[in-house]
Motif scaffolding. Structure first.
Motif, PDB file in Angstrom:
ATOM      1  N   ALA A   4      16.605 -11.685 -27.369  1.00 24.71           N
ATOM      2  CA  ALA A   4      16.725 -12.426 -28.599  1.00 24.71           C
ATOM      3  C   ALA A   4      17.331 -11.192 -29.639  1.00 24.71           C
ATOM      4  CB  ALA A   4      15.400 -12.745 -29.276  1.00 24.71           C
ATOM      5  N   HIS A   5      16.934  -9.925 -29.422  1.00 23.81           N
ATOM      6  CA  HIS A   5      17.705  -8.696 -30.030  1.00 23.81           C
ATOM      7  C   HIS A   5      19.074  -8.776 -29.831  1.00 23.81           C
ATOM      8  CE1 HIS A   5      13.853  -6.092 -31.183  1.00 23.81           C
ATOM      9  NE2 HIS A   5      13.615  -7.567 -31.477  1.00 23.81           N
ATOM     10  N   LEU A   6      19.538  -8.847 -28.644  1.00 25.01           N
ATOM     11  CA  LEU A   6      20.822  -8.732 -28.364  1.00 25.01           C
ATOM     12  C   LEU A   6      21.744  -9.837 -29.063  1.00 25.01           C
ATOM     13  CD1 LEU A   6      23.069  -7.713 -26.876  1.00 25.01           C
ATOM     14  CD2 LEU A   6      22.735  -9.034 -24.825  1.00 25.01           C
ATOM     15  N   TRP A  64      16.262   0.010 -30.909  1.00 23.68           N
ATOM     16  CA  TRP A  64      15.791  -1.362 -31.245  1.00 23.68           C
ATOM     17  C   TRP A  64      15.735  -2.337 -30.264  1.00 23.68           C
ATOM     18  CZ3 TRP A  64      18.104  -6.037 -32.745  1.00 23.68           C
ATOM     19  CH2 TRP A  64      17.289  -7.160 -33.282  1.00 23.68           C
ATOM     20  N   MET A  65      16.814  -2.347 -29.455  1.00 19.36           N
ATOM     21  CA  MET A  65      17.314  -3.186 -28.453  1.00 19.36           C
ATOM     22  C   MET A  65      16.544  -3.139 -27.168  1.00 19.36           C
ATOM     23  SD  MET A  65      19.834  -5.612 -28.181  1.00 19.36           S
ATOM     24  CE  MET A  65      19.505  -5.728 -26.438  1.00 19.36           C
ATOM     25  N   THR A  66      15.932  -1.846 -27.006  1.00 18.23           N
ATOM     26  CA  THR A  66      15.251  -1.627 -25.618  1.00 18.23           C
ATOM     27  C   THR A  66      13.633  -1.490 -25.938  1.00 18.23           C
ATOM     28  OG1 THR A  66      15.711   0.851 -26.047  1.00 18.23           O
ATOM     29  CG2 THR A  66      17.328  -0.321 -24.685  1.00 18.23           C
ATOM     30  N   SER A  67      13.422  -1.286 -27.303  1.00 17.44           N
ATOM     31  CA  SER A  67      12.024  -1.037 -27.520  1.00 17.44           C
ATOM     32  C   SER A  67      11.053  -2.230 -26.941  1.00 17.44           C
ATOM     33  CB  SER A  67      11.573  -0.814 -28.869  1.00 17.44           C
ATOM     34  OG  SER A  67      12.202  -1.796 -29.857  1.00 17.44           O
ATOM     35  N   PRO A  68      11.331  -3.620 -27.262  1.00 20.59           N
ATOM     36  CA  PRO A  68      10.543  -4.489 -26.804  1.00 20.59           C
ATOM     37  C   PRO A  68      10.251  -4.571 -25.118  1.00 20.59           C
ATOM     38  CG  PRO A  68      12.326  -5.640 -27.995  1.00 20.59           C
ATOM     39  CD  PRO A  68      12.655  -4.006 -27.737  1.00 20.59           C
ATOM     40  N   LYS A  69       9.099  -4.978 -24.910  1.00 20.53           N
ATOM     41  CA  LYS A  69       8.636  -4.934 -23.428  1.00 20.53           C
ATOM     42  C   LYS A  69       9.025  -6.216 -22.590  1.00 20.53           C
ATOM     43  CE  LYS A  69       4.522  -2.031 -24.134  1.00 20.53           C
ATOM     44  NZ  LYS A  69       3.358  -1.737 -24.378  1.00 20.53           N
ATOM     45  N   ARG A  70       9.159  -7.315 -23.299  1.00 21.48           N
ATOM     46  CA  ARG A  70       9.411  -8.727 -22.846  1.00 21.48           C
ATOM     47  C   ARG A  70      10.900  -8.905 -22.780  1.00 21.48           C
ATOM     48  NH1 ARG A  70       7.026 -12.741 -25.782  1.00 21.48           N
ATOM     49  NH2 ARG A  70       7.953 -14.305 -24.335  1.00 21.48           N
ATOM     50  N   GLN A  71      11.603  -9.319 -21.596  1.00 22.43           N
ATOM     51  CA  GLN A  71      13.062  -9.686 -21.655  1.00 22.43           C
ATOM     52  C   GLN A  71      13.473 -10.591 -22.549  1.00 22.43           C
ATOM     53  OE1 GLN A  71      15.099  -7.836 -19.711  1.00 22.43           O
ATOM     54  NE2 GLN A  71      16.717  -8.931 -20.879  1.00 22.43           N
ATOM     55  N   GLU A  72      12.513 -11.474 -22.688  1.00 27.01           N
ATOM     56  CA  GLU A  72      12.778 -12.625 -23.850  1.00 27.01           C
ATOM     57  C   GLU A  72      13.310 -12.042 -25.072  1.00 27.01           C
ATOM     58  OE1 GLU A  72      10.235 -13.099 -21.776  1.00 27.01           O
ATOM     59  OE2 GLU A  72      10.761 -14.255 -20.356  1.00 27.01           O
TER      60      GLU A  72
END
Length: 71
Positions: free
Chosen positions: A36-38, A24-32
């Motif tokens: 937010a997930h972290l 879930w943490m690593t699935s977004p492409k954008r660092q922002e």
């Protein structure tokens, strides 16, 4: 590693639950979005949540990804 309460809660999760949080943490492409997930991961794990909510699940567990993993 610097938050002992978070580490204790994290260590109490099953391997599968930790894996789902990591995916879930690593699935977004954008660092922002990852940032937010972290923040959300830390808050929710500390609150006792064991898995991410409202998420379709780890993409590597889908049938289409089976070709990448040996049995």
């Amino acid at each position: 590693a610097t938050n002992s309460a978070l580490k204790t809660k994290w260590d109490g999760l099953t391997d599968l639950a930790r894996n789902e949080w990591i995916c879930w943490m690593t699935s977004p492409k954008r660092q922002e979005t990852r940032d937010a997930h972290l923040v959300r991961l830390q808050e929710e794990v500390l609150a006792g949540k064991r898995r991410p909510c409202c998420w379709q699940g780890c993409r590597h567990r889908r049938a289409s990804a089976a070709k990448y993993f040996s049995s």
